[in-house]
Design a protein around this motif. Structure first.
Motif, mmCIF file in Angstrom:
data_model
loop_
_atom_site.group_PDB
_atom_site.id
_atom_site.type_symbol
_atom_site.label_atom_id
_atom_site.label_comp_id
_atom_site.label_asym_id
_atom_site.label_seq_id
_atom_site.Cartn_x
_atom_site.Cartn_y
_atom_site.Cartn_z
ATOM 1 N N GLU A 36 -7.868 76.039 48.101
ATOM 2 C CA GLU A 36 -8.637 75.099 47.287
ATOM 3 C C GLU A 36 -8.119 73.673 47.458
ATOM 4 O O GLU A 36 -8.903 72.723 47.550
ATOM 5 N N ASN A 39 -9.299 72.426 50.877
ATOM 6 C CA ASN A 39 -10.726 72.099 50.832
ATOM 7 C C ASN A 39 -10.962 70.791 50.089
ATOM 8 O O ASN A 39 -11.778 69.963 50.508
ATOM 9 N N HIS A 40 -10.248 70.602 48.981
ATOM 10 C CA HIS A 40 -10.398 69.361 48.208
ATOM 11 C C HIS A 40 -9.970 68.155 49.040
ATOM 12 O O HIS A 40 -10.642 67.112 49.033
ATOM 13 N N PHE A 42 -9.953 67.899 52.357
ATOM 14 C CA PHE A 42 -10.945 67.658 53.409
ATOM 15 C C PHE A 42 -12.184 66.983 52.845
ATOM 16 O O PHE A 42 -12.747 66.081 53.457
ATOM 17 N N GLN A 43 -12.625 67.426 51.651
ATOM 18 C CA GLN A 43 -13.799 66.806 51.053
ATOM 19 C C GLN A 43 -13.534 65.354 50.690
ATOM 20 O O GLN A 43 -14.391 64.491 50.854
ATOM 21 N N LYS A 44 -12.315 65.074 50.226
ATOM 22 C CA LYS A 44 -11.966 63.701 49.886
ATOM 23 C C LYS A 44 -11.943 62.825 51.134
ATOM 24 O O LYS A 44 -12.464 61.713 51.129
ATOM 25 N N THR A 46 -13.506 63.387 54.081
ATOM 26 C CA THR A 46 -14.847 63.214 54.652
ATOM 27 C C THR A 46 -15.707 62.338 53.761
ATOM 28 O O THR A 46 -16.520 61.562 54.264
ATOM 29 N N GLY A 47 -15.538 62.430 52.438
ATOM 30 C CA GLY A 47 -16.283 61.562 51.535
ATOM 31 C C GLY A 47 -15.887 60.114 51.733
ATOM 32 O O GLY A 47 -16.734 59.218 51.796
#
Length: 72
Positions: A36, A39-40, A42-44, A46-47
């Motif tokens: 988790e 994933n968080h 990577f999302q940060k 890419t965002g």
């Protein structure tokens, strides 16, 4: 058995053991927590990356219109 084939089989066995251990870790509660967090992150990233791309696009468009105004 030839030397190359035995090295391949040893590597295959070691890789299988490591893969099984990693899979076992990812299914544990600690592994799920790590998953988790990854994933968080990577999302940060890419965002932030997409926001940066949008900002750069806007600046390029502004610069292009300024250049076009000066030419005209």
């Amino acid at each position: 058995m030839e030397r190359g084939k035995s090295d391949f089989l040893i590597g295959l066995g070691v890789g299988s053991v490591i893969g099984a251990l990693v899979y076992r870790f990812w299914c544990s509660p600690k592994g799920k927590c790590v998953k988790e967090k990854v994933n968080h992150a990577f999302q940060k990233v890419t965002g932030d990356g997409s926001n940066l791309i949008d900002t750069v696009n806007d600046k390029v468009l502004d610069a292009g219109t300024k250049v076009a105004d000066k030419v005209a």
